[in-house]
Motif scaffolding. Structure first.
Motif, PDB file in Angstrom:
ATOM      1  N   HIS A  44       0.811  42.771   6.158  1.00  0.00           N
ATOM      2  CA  HIS A  44      -0.181  42.918   7.219  1.00  0.00           C
ATOM      3  C   HIS A  44       0.470  43.582   8.437  1.00  0.00           C
ATOM      4  O   HIS A  44       1.326  43.000   9.100  1.00  0.00           O
ATOM      5  CB  HIS A  44      -0.773  41.567   7.632  1.00  0.00           C
ATOM      6  CG  HIS A  44      -1.819  41.715   8.694  1.00  0.00           C
ATOM      7  ND1 HIS A  44      -3.138  41.932   8.388  1.00  0.00           N
ATOM      8  CD2 HIS A  44      -1.727  41.737  10.039  1.00  0.00           C
ATOM      9  CE1 HIS A  44      -3.820  42.062   9.513  1.00  0.00           C
ATOM     10  NE2 HIS A  44      -2.979  41.946  10.526  1.00  0.00           N
ATOM     11  N   ILE A  45       0.064  44.809   8.682  1.00  0.00           N
ATOM     12  CA  ILE A  45       0.473  45.565   9.861  1.00  0.00           C
ATOM     13  C   ILE A  45      -0.808  46.139  10.438  1.00  0.00           C
ATOM     14  O   ILE A  45      -1.531  46.864   9.752  1.00  0.00           O
ATOM     15  CB  ILE A  45       1.466  46.692   9.498  1.00  0.00           C
ATOM     16  CG1 ILE A  45       2.723  46.092   8.866  1.00  0.00           C
ATOM     17  CG2 ILE A  45       1.804  47.534  10.728  1.00  0.00           C
ATOM     18  CD1 ILE A  45       3.695  47.114   8.294  1.00  0.00           C
ATOM     19  N   ASP A  46      -1.112  45.808  11.682  1.00  0.00           N
ATOM     20  CA  ASP A  46      -2.386  46.183  12.282  1.00  0.00           C
ATOM     21  C   ASP A  46      -2.517  47.688  12.484  1.00  0.00           C
ATOM     22  O   ASP A  46      -3.429  48.315  11.966  1.00  0.00           O
ATOM     23  CB  ASP A  46      -2.560  45.440  13.608  1.00  0.00           C
ATOM     24  CG  ASP A  46      -3.915  45.661  14.266  1.00  0.00           C
ATOM     25  OD1 ASP A  46      -4.728  46.476  13.775  1.00  0.00           O
ATOM     26  OD2 ASP A  46      -4.164  45.025  15.296  1.00  0.00           O
ATOM     27  N   HIS A  47      -1.626  48.275  13.227  1.00  0.00           N
ATOM     28  CA  HIS A  47      -1.740  49.695  13.585  1.00  0.00           C
ATOM     29  C   HIS A  47      -0.948  50.580  12.624  1.00  0.00           C
ATOM     30  O   HIS A  47       0.210  50.286  12.319  1.00  0.00           O
ATOM     31  CB  HIS A  47      -1.226  49.929  15.016  1.00  0.00           C
ATOM     32  CG  HIS A  47      -2.053  49.229  16.042  1.00  0.00           C
ATOM     33  ND1 HIS A  47      -3.162  49.788  16.606  1.00  0.00           N
ATOM     34  CD2 HIS A  47      -1.932  47.995  16.585  1.00  0.00           C
ATOM     35  CE1 HIS A  47      -3.689  48.940  17.464  1.00  0.00           C
ATOM     36  NE2 HIS A  47      -2.966  47.842  17.463  1.00  0.00           N
ATOM     37  N   PHE A  48      -1.567  51.656  12.200  1.00  0.00           N
ATOM     38  CA  PHE A  48      -0.885  52.596  11.303  1.00  0.00           C
ATOM     39  C   PHE A  48       0.407  53.106  11.936  1.00  0.00           C
ATOM     40  O   PHE A  48       1.409  53.294  11.259  1.00  0.00           O
ATOM     41  CB  PHE A  48      -1.828  53.757  10.952  1.00  0.00           C
ATOM     42  CG  PHE A  48      -1.439  54.481   9.691  1.00  0.00           C
ATOM     43  CD1 PHE A  48      -1.904  54.062   8.465  1.00  0.00           C
ATOM     44  CD2 PHE A  48      -0.596  55.589   9.738  1.00  0.00           C
ATOM     45  CE1 PHE A  48      -1.545  54.713   7.292  1.00  0.00           C
ATOM     46  CE2 PHE A  48      -0.234  56.254   8.579  1.00  0.00           C
ATOM     47  CZ  PHE A  48      -0.712  55.809   7.356  1.00  0.00           C
ATOM     48  N   THR A  49       0.398  53.313  13.234  1.00  0.00           N
ATOM     49  CA  THR A  49       1.592  53.818  13.933  1.00  0.00           C
ATOM     50  C   THR A  49       2.725  52.797  13.965  1.00  0.00           C
ATOM     51  O   THR A  49       3.859  53.161  14.281  1.00  0.00           O
ATOM     52  CB  THR A  49       1.251  54.259  15.372  1.00  0.00           C
ATOM     53  OG1 THR A  49       0.585  53.177  16.038  1.00  0.00           O
ATOM     54  CG2 THR A  49       0.363  55.485  15.361  1.00  0.00           C
ATOM     55  N   ASP A  50       2.438  51.545  13.629  1.00  0.00           N
ATOM     56  CA  ASP A  50       3.487  50.530  13.556  1.00  0.00           C
ATOM     57  C   ASP A  50       4.163  50.471  12.189  1.00  0.00           C
ATOM     58  O   ASP A  50       5.146  49.748  12.010  1.00  0.00           O
ATOM     59  CB  ASP A  50       2.924  49.140  13.895  1.00  0.00           C
ATOM     60  CG  ASP A  50       2.553  49.006  15.358  1.00  0.00           C
ATOM     61  OD1 ASP A  50       3.120  49.747  16.189  1.00  0.00           O
ATOM     62  OD2 ASP A  50       1.693  48.159  15.671  1.00  0.00           O
ATOM     63  N   HIS A  84      -8.224  55.882  11.340  1.00  0.00           N
ATOM     64  CA  HIS A  84      -8.864  55.666  12.637  1.00  0.00           C
ATOM     65  C   HIS A  84      -8.558  54.285  13.200  1.00  0.00           C
ATOM     66  O   HIS A  84      -8.683  54.075  14.389  1.00  0.00           O
ATOM     67  CB  HIS A  84     -10.375  55.918  12.571  1.00  0.00           C
ATOM     68  CG  HIS A  84     -11.089  55.157  11.522  1.00  0.00           C
ATOM     69  ND1 HIS A  84     -11.228  53.801  11.532  1.00  0.00           N
ATOM     70  CD2 HIS A  84     -11.719  55.585  10.400  1.00  0.00           C
ATOM     71  CE1 HIS A  84     -11.910  53.405  10.473  1.00  0.00           C
ATOM     72  NE2 HIS A  84     -12.212  54.483   9.756  1.00  0.00           N
ATOM     73  N   GLY A  85      -8.170  53.362  12.365  1.00  0.00           N
ATOM     74  CA  GLY A  85      -7.744  52.059  12.857  1.00  0.00           C
ATOM     75  C   GLY A  85      -8.849  51.076  13.191  1.00  0.00           C
ATOM     76  O   GLY A  85      -8.574  49.985  13.677  1.00  0.00           O
ATOM     77  N   PHE A  86     -10.097  51.449  12.946  1.00  0.00           N
ATOM     78  CA  PHE A  86     -11.198  50.542  13.239  1.00  0.00           C
ATOM     79  C   PHE A  86     -11.698  49.891  11.956  1.00  0.00           C
ATOM     80  O   PHE A  86     -11.369  50.300  10.866  1.00  0.00           O
ATOM     81  CB  PHE A  86     -12.344  51.293  13.931  1.00  0.00           C
ATOM     82  CG  PHE A  86     -11.977  51.780  15.297  1.00  0.00           C
ATOM     83  CD1 PHE A  86     -11.967  50.919  16.383  1.00  0.00           C
ATOM     84  CD2 PHE A  86     -11.614  53.106  15.486  1.00  0.00           C
ATOM     85  CE1 PHE A  86     -11.616  51.365  17.635  1.00  0.00           C
ATOM     86  CE2 PHE A  86     -11.251  53.555  16.742  1.00  0.00           C
ATOM     87  CZ  PHE A  86     -11.257  52.697  17.816  1.00  0.00           C
ATOM     88  N   GLY A  87     -12.527  48.890  12.097  1.00  0.00           N
ATOM     89  CA  GLY A  87     -13.116  48.215  10.946  1.00  0.00           C
ATOM     90  C   GLY A  87     -12.335  46.977  10.571  1.00  0.00           C
ATOM     91  O   GLY A  87     -12.760  45.869  10.847  1.00  0.00           O
ATOM     92  N   HIS A  92      -4.686  51.236   7.329  1.00  0.00           N
ATOM     93  CA  HIS A  92      -5.247  51.804   6.100  1.00  0.00           C
ATOM     94  C   HIS A  92      -5.460  53.296   6.264  1.00  0.00           C
ATOM     95  O   HIS A  92      -5.799  53.790   7.324  1.00  0.00           O
ATOM     96  CB  HIS A  92      -6.528  51.105   5.668  1.00  0.00           C
ATOM     97  CG  HIS A  92      -7.608  50.973   6.699  1.00  0.00           C
ATOM     98  ND1 HIS A  92      -7.516  50.126   7.784  1.00  0.00           N
ATOM     99  CD2 HIS A  92      -8.811  51.579   6.803  1.00  0.00           C
ATOM    100  CE1 HIS A  92      -8.621  50.212   8.503  1.00  0.00           C
ATOM    101  NE2 HIS A  92      -9.428  51.101   7.938  1.00  0.00           N
ATOM    102  N   LEU A  93      -5.193  53.989   5.161  1.00  0.00           N
ATOM    103  CA  LEU A  93      -5.368  55.434   5.064  1.00  0.00           C
ATOM    104  C   LEU A  93      -6.567  55.678   4.161  1.00  0.00           C
ATOM    105  O   LEU A  93      -6.532  55.366   2.975  1.00  0.00           O
ATOM    106  CB  LEU A  93      -4.104  56.072   4.471  1.00  0.00           C
ATOM    107  CG  LEU A  93      -4.171  57.549   4.097  1.00  0.00           C
ATOM    108  CD1 LEU A  93      -4.468  58.414   5.318  1.00  0.00           C
ATOM    109  CD2 LEU A  93      -2.857  57.973   3.447  1.00  0.00           C
TER     110      LEU A  93
END
Length: 142
Positions: A44-50, A84-87, A92-93
């Motif tokens: 579990h990693i919230d932000h793709f950039t992380d 986009h990081g929402f939802g 997720h890609l």
């Protein structure tokens, strides 16, 4: 409770097309077009950039390989990649088969309400689990 973590644990259903020790890929339940899927990290990693760079690169490699299968099996004009990081607050890609340039910003998401509009997935078809599993099988077998 994160629904993607629940899917990774096997507590919630998903139509998987790829699993490995770092990530999984499964079909979206409300696709813009048939075959749309997402690649997510198991952790579990919230932000793709992380995401660590090596994990992000691995996930993109998985998306590329599966995207080529999607091109062969469903014949879209292009494959789109969206982060986009929402939802769901779990990196997720999204991998979207594009039959039209507007699919990536699909008008299917727009709900008119009088003189205004809102964005929602409610107008997108929700294929049955059996249909999603059938598509997943097609993408896995190639």
């Amino acid at each position: 409770m994160c629904i993607f973590c629940s899917i990774v644990r096997g507590d919630s259903p998903a139509s998987f097309i790829h699993t490995d020790e770092h990530c999984v890929a499964f079909l979206n339940i409300r696709p813009i077009n048939p075959g749309e899927f997402m690649v997510i990290p198991r952790e579990h990693i919230d932000h793709f950039t992380d995401l660590p760079d090596d994990l992000a690169a691995h996930m993109m490699g998985v998306a590329q390989r599966l995207g080529r299968r999607l091109l062969t099996e469903f014949g879209p004009q292009r494959i789109g990649y969206v982060v986009h990081g929402f939802g769901v607050p779990h990196a997720h890609l999204n991998v979207v088969p594009l039959h039209d340039p507007h699919d990536i910003i699909s008008s299917k998401h727009v709900i008119a309400e009088g003189n205004s509009f809102r964005i929602s997935e409610e107008n997108l078809d929700a294929p049955s689990r059996a249909k999603l599993d059938e598509i997943a099988n097609r993408l896995r077998k190639m």
